[in-house]
Design a protein around this motif. Structure first.
Motif, mmCIF file in Angstrom:
data_model
loop_
_atom_site.group_PDB
_atom_site.id
_atom_site.type_symbol
_atom_site.label_atom_id
_atom_site.label_comp_id
_atom_site.label_asym_id
_atom_site.label_seq_id
_atom_site.Cartn_x
_atom_site.Cartn_y
_atom_site.Cartn_z
ATOM 1 N N ARG A 68 0.821 -1.215 0.000
ATOM 2 C CA ARG A 68 0.000 0.000 0.000
ATOM 3 C C ARG A 68 0.857 1.268 0.000
ATOM 4 N N ILE A 69 2.167 1.080 -0.171
ATOM 5 C CA ILE A 69 3.106 2.207 -0.187
ATOM 6 C C ILE A 69 3.383 2.625 -1.620
ATOM 7 N N ASP A 70 3.384 3.933 -1.872
ATOM 8 C CA ASP A 70 3.723 4.481 -3.192
ATOM 9 C C ASP A 70 4.684 5.654 -3.011
ATOM 10 N N ALA A 71 5.365 5.997 -4.106
ATOM 11 C CA ALA A 71 6.253 7.162 -4.131
ATOM 12 C C ALA A 71 7.234 7.140 -2.960
ATOM 13 N N LEU A 72 7.872 5.994 -2.778
ATOM 14 C CA LEU A 72 8.810 5.828 -1.670
ATOM 15 C C LEU A 72 10.093 6.613 -1.924
ATOM 16 N N GLN A 73 10.533 7.343 -0.918
ATOM 17 C CA GLN A 73 11.761 8.126 -1.011
ATOM 18 C C GLN A 73 12.612 7.885 0.227
ATOM 19 N N VAL A 74 13.830 7.400 0.021
ATOM 20 C CA VAL A 74 14.785 7.236 1.115
ATOM 21 C C VAL A 74 15.603 8.512 1.209
ATOM 22 N N GLU A 75 15.563 9.153 2.356
ATOM 23 C CA GLU A 75 16.238 10.438 2.519
ATOM 24 C C GLU A 75 17.702 10.259 2.912
ATOM 25 N N ASP A 76 18.487 11.293 2.683
ATOM 26 C CA ASP A 76 19.869 11.292 3.144
ATOM 27 C C ASP A 76 19.945 11.481 4.655
ATOM 28 N N ALA A 77 18.939 12.130 5.215
ATOM 29 C CA ALA A 77 18.927 12.416 6.652
ATOM 30 C C ALA A 77 18.854 11.118 7.455
ATOM 31 N N ARG A 78 19.664 11.058 8.483
ATOM 32 C CA ARG A 78 19.685 9.889 9.361
ATOM 33 C C ARG A 78 19.047 10.231 10.702
ATOM 34 N N PHE A 79 18.523 9.224 11.360
ATOM 35 C CA PHE A 79 17.952 9.424 12.685
ATOM 36 C C PHE A 79 18.778 8.664 13.722
ATOM 37 N N ARG A 80 18.721 9.136 14.938
ATOM 38 C CA ARG A 80 19.365 8.474 16.053
ATOM 39 C C ARG A 80 18.315 7.791 16.915
ATOM 40 N N ASP A 81 18.721 6.696 17.536
ATOM 41 C CA ASP A 81 17.809 6.043 18.466
ATOM 42 C C ASP A 81 17.513 6.975 19.628
ATOM 43 N N GLU A 82 16.233 7.165 19.918
ATOM 44 C CA GLU A 82 15.804 8.004 21.023
ATOM 45 C C GLU A 82 14.832 7.216 21.894
ATOM 46 N N PRO A 83 14.861 7.435 23.188
ATOM 47 C CA PRO A 83 13.953 6.721 24.086
ATOM 48 C C PRO A 83 12.501 6.865 23.635
ATOM 49 N N GLY A 84 11.798 5.745 23.588
ATOM 50 C CA GLY A 84 10.392 5.760 23.207
ATOM 51 C C GLY A 84 10.150 5.635 21.713
ATOM 52 N N ARG A 85 11.221 5.573 20.903
ATOM 53 C CA ARG A 85 11.044 5.531 19.449
ATOM 54 C C ARG A 85 11.847 4.416 18.786
ATOM 55 N N THR A 86 12.296 3.446 19.549
ATOM 56 C CA THR A 86 13.144 2.386 19.025
ATOM 57 C C THR A 86 12.358 1.087 18.846
ATOM 58 N N LEU A 87 12.980 0.149 18.150
ATOM 59 C CA LEU A 87 12.363 -1.157 17.967
ATOM 60 C C LEU A 87 12.167 -1.851 19.306
ATOM 61 N N ALA A 88 13.130 -1.702 20.196
ATOM 62 C CA ALA A 88 13.000 -2.310 21.523
ATOM 63 C C ALA A 88 11.793 -1.742 22.269
ATOM 64 N N ASP A 89 11.552 -0.450 22.125
ATOM 65 C CA ASP A 89 10.383 0.163 22.760
ATOM 66 C C ASP A 89 9.094 -0.412 22.174
ATOM 67 N N LEU A 90 9.081 -0.580 20.865
ATOM 68 C CA LEU A 90 7.898 -1.154 20.218
ATOM 69 C C LEU A 90 7.675 -2.591 20.675
ATOM 70 N N GLN A 91 8.749 -3.366 20.768
ATOM 71 C CA GLN A 91 8.621 -4.748 21.220
ATOM 72 C C GLN A 91 8.083 -4.818 22.641
ATOM 73 N N ARG A 92 8.541 -3.922 23.493
ATOM 74 C CA ARG A 92 8.035 -3.910 24.869
ATOM 75 C C ARG A 92 6.552 -3.563 24.901
ATOM 76 N N ARG A 93 6.135 -2.628 24.038
ATOM 77 C CA ARG A 93 4.718 -2.267 24.010
ATOM 78 C C ARG A 93 3.863 -3.442 23.547
ATOM 79 N N VAL A 94 4.322 -4.107 22.490
ATOM 80 C CA VAL A 94 3.574 -5.265 21.985
ATOM 81 C C VAL A 94 3.472 -6.345 23.059
#
Length: 232
Positions: free
Chosen positions: A197-223
Motif C-alpha cells: 500500500r506504499i507508493d512514491a517511496l523516497q529514502v532520505e539522506d537524513a539519518r535518525f538516532r535512536d531516542e527513548p520511546g522511538r526504538t524497535l526495543a520500545d515497540l517490542q516492549r509495548r507489543v
C-alpha cells in the motif's frame, strides 16, 4: 553430544569472542578442561586457524573459513531449507545473496553431507508476493539498517491517502504480505504499514538516532505489554 557436534560448537564459540579461555569454553560445552585442550589441538592439527594456548585463551584467525567437517548433515539440511523457504519471500537482491552464501557453504561440504542437503525434500513454491512490494522491501530494509528517514504515500485499509515520514525499524513477513514497523512523525507514535500500500517511496539522506520511546526495543516492549506477544 557427538564429538563432531562439539567441535562445531567449539569453533563457533571461539569465533564469537575476541578471546575465549579454556575454562569459559569448558563451562559452555559442559566438558572438562582436558577435553577442551584436546579438542583445540585436534582442530589445529586439521588446519583450523585457532590461535592461542592453554592458560592464555583462544581466538579464531581473521578471514578464515569453516573447514568442511564443521557442518553436520542435519545443519546443512537446515540451511538448505531456510534458503528455499525464504527465497520466494525476499527481495531479489537479498534472495540472490542468500543463494550465493548457500552455494559457498555447499562447495566446502563433504560429498555425503552435500548430497544429503541437496536431496532434502523441502521446497517452497512462489508465494504470490507482490513484485513491487518486494522491490520496496529492499529499499526499506536498507534504510532501516542505515538509520535513514523515509517518506512515502500510503493508502490505509479504507483507501484514505496520506503522506508519511517515518523512522523504519523492521520489516516483518506475515505469510502473504510484508509490513514495515516504524515510528511515524505524522502520528508521533509507532505504526505498521503494508508494503503493497506504499507508493512514491523516497529514502532520505537524513539519518535518525535512536531516542527513548522511538526504538524497535520500545515497540517490542509495548507489543509484549499489550498482547503478550513479541515482534519476531
Amino acid at each position: 553430544m557427538r564429538r563432531a557436534d562439539r567441535l562445531f560448537q567449539l569453533v563457533q564459540l571461539i569465533r564469537g569472542r575476541r578471546l575465549s579461555t579454556a575454562a569459559w569454553l569448558a563451562e559452555r560445552l559442559q566438558v572438562s578442561l582436558r577435553t577442551v585442550y584436546r579438542d583445540v589441538a585436534a582442530l589445529q592439527a586439521r588446519g583450523v586457524a585457532i590461535e592461542g594456548e592453554a592458560g592464555v585463551g583462544y581466538r579464531f584467525g581473521a578471514g578464515q573459513a569453516l573447514p568442511p567437517l564443521m557442518f553436520p548433515r542435519g545443519e546443512a539440511q537446515a540451511l538448505v531449507a531456510a534458503v528455499r523457504l525464504a527465497g520466494p519471500r525476499l527481495d531479489p537482491a537479498l534472495a540472490a545473496q542468500a543463494e550465493a552464501a548457500l552455494a559457498r557453504i555447499m562447495a566446502v561440504l563433504p560429498g555425503e553431507v552435500r548430497t544429503a542437503a541437496e536431496r532434502l525434500l523441502v521446497y517452497s513454491p512462489d508465494a504470490g508476493q507482490d513484485a513491487q512490494a518486494l522491490d520496496r522491501l529492499q529499499a526499506l530494509r536498507e534504510a532501516a539498517d542505515q538509520r535513514r528517514w523515509v517518506a512515502f504515500d500510503y493508502r490505509d485499509e479504507s483507501g484514505r491517502a496520506s503522506r508519511r515520514r517515518v523512522r523504519p525499524l523492521a520489516c516483518l513477513h506475515w505469510g502473504q504480505v510484508w509490513t514495515l514497523a516504524a515510528w511515524c512523525a505524522l502520528r508521533e507514535d509507532f505504526r505498521s504499514f503494508r508494503l503493497d500500500r506504499i507508493d512514491a517511496l523516497q529514502v532520505e539522506d537524513a539519518r535518525f538516532r535512536d531516542e527513548p520511546g522511538r526504538t524497535l526495543a520500545d515497540l517490542q516492549r509495548r507489543v509484549a505489554a499489550e498482547s503478550g506477544g513479541r515482534l519476531a
